[in-house]
Design a protein around this motif. Structure first.
Motif, PDB file in Angstrom:
ATOM      1  N   LEU A  43       0.847  -1.183   0.000  1.00 44.28           N
ATOM      2  CA  LEU A  43       0.000   0.000   0.000  1.00 44.28           C
ATOM      3  C   LEU A  43       0.882   1.231   0.000  1.00 44.28           C
ATOM      4  O   LEU A  43       1.966   1.216   0.577  1.00 44.28           O
ATOM      5  CB  LEU A  43      -0.893   0.020   1.247  1.00 44.28           C
ATOM      6  CG  LEU A  43      -1.742  -1.226   1.506  1.00 44.28           C
ATOM      7  CD1 LEU A  43      -2.532  -1.049   2.795  1.00 44.28           C
ATOM      8  CD2 LEU A  43      -2.655  -1.509   0.342  1.00 44.28           C
ATOM      9  N   CYS A  44       0.412   2.297  -0.642  1.00 46.61           N
ATOM     10  CA  CYS A  44       1.179   3.537  -0.635  1.00 46.61           C
ATOM     11  C   CYS A  44       0.243   4.727  -0.844  1.00 46.61           C
ATOM     12  O   CYS A  44      -0.894   4.567  -1.275  1.00 46.61           O
ATOM     13  CB  CYS A  44       2.275   3.528  -1.688  1.00 46.61           C
ATOM     14  SG  CYS A  44       1.699   3.592  -3.379  1.00 46.61           S
ATOM     15  N   GLU A  45       0.749   5.891  -0.533  1.00 42.48           N
ATOM     16  CA  GLU A  45       0.007   7.118  -0.772  1.00 42.48           C
ATOM     17  C   GLU A  45       0.019   7.424  -2.263  1.00 42.48           C
ATOM     18  O   GLU A  45       0.925   7.008  -2.991  1.00 42.48           O
ATOM     19  CB  GLU A  45       0.623   8.275   0.011  1.00 42.48           C
ATOM     20  CG  GLU A  45       0.581   8.095   1.519  1.00 42.48           C
ATOM     21  CD  GLU A  45      -0.841   8.040   2.073  1.00 42.48           C
ATOM     22  OE1 GLU A  45      -1.761   8.649   1.465  1.00 42.48           O
ATOM     23  OE2 GLU A  45      -1.029   7.374   3.101  1.00 42.48           O
ATOM     24  N   ASP A  46      -0.966   8.161  -2.735  1.00 40.60           N
ATOM     25  CA  ASP A  46      -1.083   8.478  -4.160  1.00 40.60           C
ATOM     26  C   ASP A  46       0.191   9.114  -4.717  1.00 40.60           C
ATOM     27  O   ASP A  46       0.618   8.795  -5.825  1.00 40.60           O
ATOM     28  CB  ASP A  46      -2.268   9.410  -4.406  1.00 40.60           C
ATOM     29  CG  ASP A  46      -3.609   8.733  -4.143  1.00 40.60           C
ATOM     30  OD1 ASP A  46      -3.638   7.524  -3.839  1.00 40.60           O
ATOM     31  OD2 ASP A  46      -4.635   9.421  -4.240  1.00 40.60           O
ATOM     32  N   GLY A  47       0.805   9.995  -3.969  1.00 42.70           N
ATOM     33  CA  GLY A  47       1.992  10.697  -4.427  1.00 42.70           C
ATOM     34  C   GLY A  47       3.250   9.852  -4.492  1.00 42.70           C
ATOM     35  O   GLY A  47       4.271  10.297  -5.022  1.00 42.70           O
ATOM     36  N   GLU A  48       3.208   8.637  -3.962  1.00 42.50           N
ATOM     37  CA  GLU A  48       4.375   7.755  -3.947  1.00 42.50           C
ATOM     38  C   GLU A  48       4.373   6.746  -5.096  1.00 42.50           C
ATOM     39  O   GLU A  48       5.367   6.071  -5.335  1.00 42.50           O
ATOM     40  CB  GLU A  48       4.436   6.990  -2.626  1.00 42.50           C
ATOM     41  CG  GLU A  48       4.561   7.875  -1.409  1.00 42.50           C
ATOM     42  CD  GLU A  48       4.395   7.111  -0.106  1.00 42.50           C
ATOM     43  OE1 GLU A  48       4.926   7.595   0.904  1.00 42.50           O
ATOM     44  OE2 GLU A  48       3.756   6.034  -0.092  1.00 42.50           O
ATOM     45  N   VAL A  49       3.270   6.651  -5.807  1.00 42.59           N
ATOM     46  CA  VAL A  49       3.087   5.605  -6.812  1.00 42.59           C
ATOM     47  C   VAL A  49       4.182   5.626  -7.879  1.00 42.59           C
ATOM     48  O   VAL A  49       4.800   4.599  -8.165  1.00 42.59           O
ATOM     49  CB  VAL A  49       1.693   5.695  -7.463  1.00 42.59           C
ATOM     50  CG1 VAL A  49       1.583   4.758  -8.665  1.00 42.59           C
ATOM     51  CG2 VAL A  49       0.617   5.384  -6.456  1.00 42.59           C
ATOM     52  N   ASP A  50       4.415   6.779  -8.492  1.00 43.29           N
ATOM     53  CA  ASP A  50       5.389   6.846  -9.588  1.00 43.29           C
ATOM     54  C   ASP A  50       6.787   6.431  -9.142  1.00 43.29           C
ATOM     55  O   ASP A  50       7.486   5.713  -9.861  1.00 43.29           O
ATOM     56  CB  ASP A  50       5.417   8.251 -10.195  1.00 43.29           C
ATOM     57  CG  ASP A  50       4.134   8.586 -10.937  1.00 43.29           C
ATOM     58  OD1 ASP A  50       3.399   7.650 -11.328  1.00 43.29           O
ATOM     59  OD2 ASP A  50       3.861   9.786 -11.118  1.00 43.29           O
ATOM     60  N   GLU A  51       7.191   6.863  -7.957  1.00 47.03           N
ATOM     61  CA  GLU A  51       8.513   6.518  -7.437  1.00 47.03           C
ATOM     62  C   GLU A  51       8.635   5.012  -7.186  1.00 47.03           C
ATOM     63  O   GLU A  51       9.634   4.379  -7.547  1.00 47.03           O
ATOM     64  CB  GLU A  51       8.775   7.284  -6.141  1.00 47.03           C
ATOM     65  CG  GLU A  51      10.121   7.018  -5.521  1.00 47.03           C
ATOM     66  CD  GLU A  51      10.326   7.768  -4.211  1.00 47.03           C
ATOM     67  OE1 GLU A  51      11.331   7.469  -3.557  1.00 47.03           O
ATOM     68  OE2 GLU A  51       9.507   8.637  -3.857  1.00 47.03           O
ATOM     69  N   ILE A  52       7.613   4.425  -6.597  1.00 45.07           N
ATOM     70  CA  ILE A  52       7.642   2.990  -6.294  1.00 45.07           C
ATOM     71  C   ILE A  52       7.579   2.159  -7.566  1.00 45.07           C
ATOM     72  O   ILE A  52       8.326   1.189  -7.729  1.00 45.07           O
ATOM     73  CB  ILE A  52       6.518   2.630  -5.304  1.00 45.07           C
ATOM     74  CG1 ILE A  52       6.843   3.235  -3.933  1.00 45.07           C
ATOM     75  CG2 ILE A  52       6.328   1.121  -5.214  1.00 45.07           C
ATOM     76  CD1 ILE A  52       5.753   3.089  -2.907  1.00 45.07           C
TER      77      ILE A  52
END
Length: 111
Positions: free
Chosen positions: A73-82
């Motif tokens: 699970l991650c925050e919306d703003g972390e998606v691209d980095e992950i």
């Protein structure tokens, strides 16, 4: 909040986990509380990198490859980095070396 799932070759799993843990968003204060990485061994249909990866599953009646499924699970703003970290670390040189999916979560509550 998003849920990310990735299917990767067994030969890449250690590098993938290391790449995730090296992401700045992963080590940010409090970040470990919501990433909750889960790793499963699954039977899949990825193209094997080596002939010793091929197995015949009697219950499935077909050739399969043991691969790994990651969920986090991650925050919306972390998606691209992950996703970028997953793509880079999981790449095997094959045209398709696995899949990454991202879905919207309606709700996630800690137990």
């Amino acid at each position: 909040m998003k849920e990310i799932k990735a299917y990767v070759h067994r030969s890449r799993i250690a590098d993938v986990i290391a790449a995730l843990k090296a992401c700045p968003c992963w080590s940010a204060a409090g970040a470990r509380q919501h990433h909750n990485l889960a790793v499963y061994v699954v039977k899949g249909s990825l193209l094997p990198q080596h002939s010793d990866e091929r197995h015949y599953a009697m219950d499935l009646g077909d050739e399969v490859v043991n691969e790994y499924k990651l969920e986090l699970l991650c925050e919306d703003g972390e998606v691209d980095e992950i996703v970028a970290a997953l793509q880079s670390a999981a790449h095997t040189g094959q045209a398709i070396a696995g899949w990454i999916t991202v879905t919207q979560l309606l709700r996630a509550e800690p137990v």
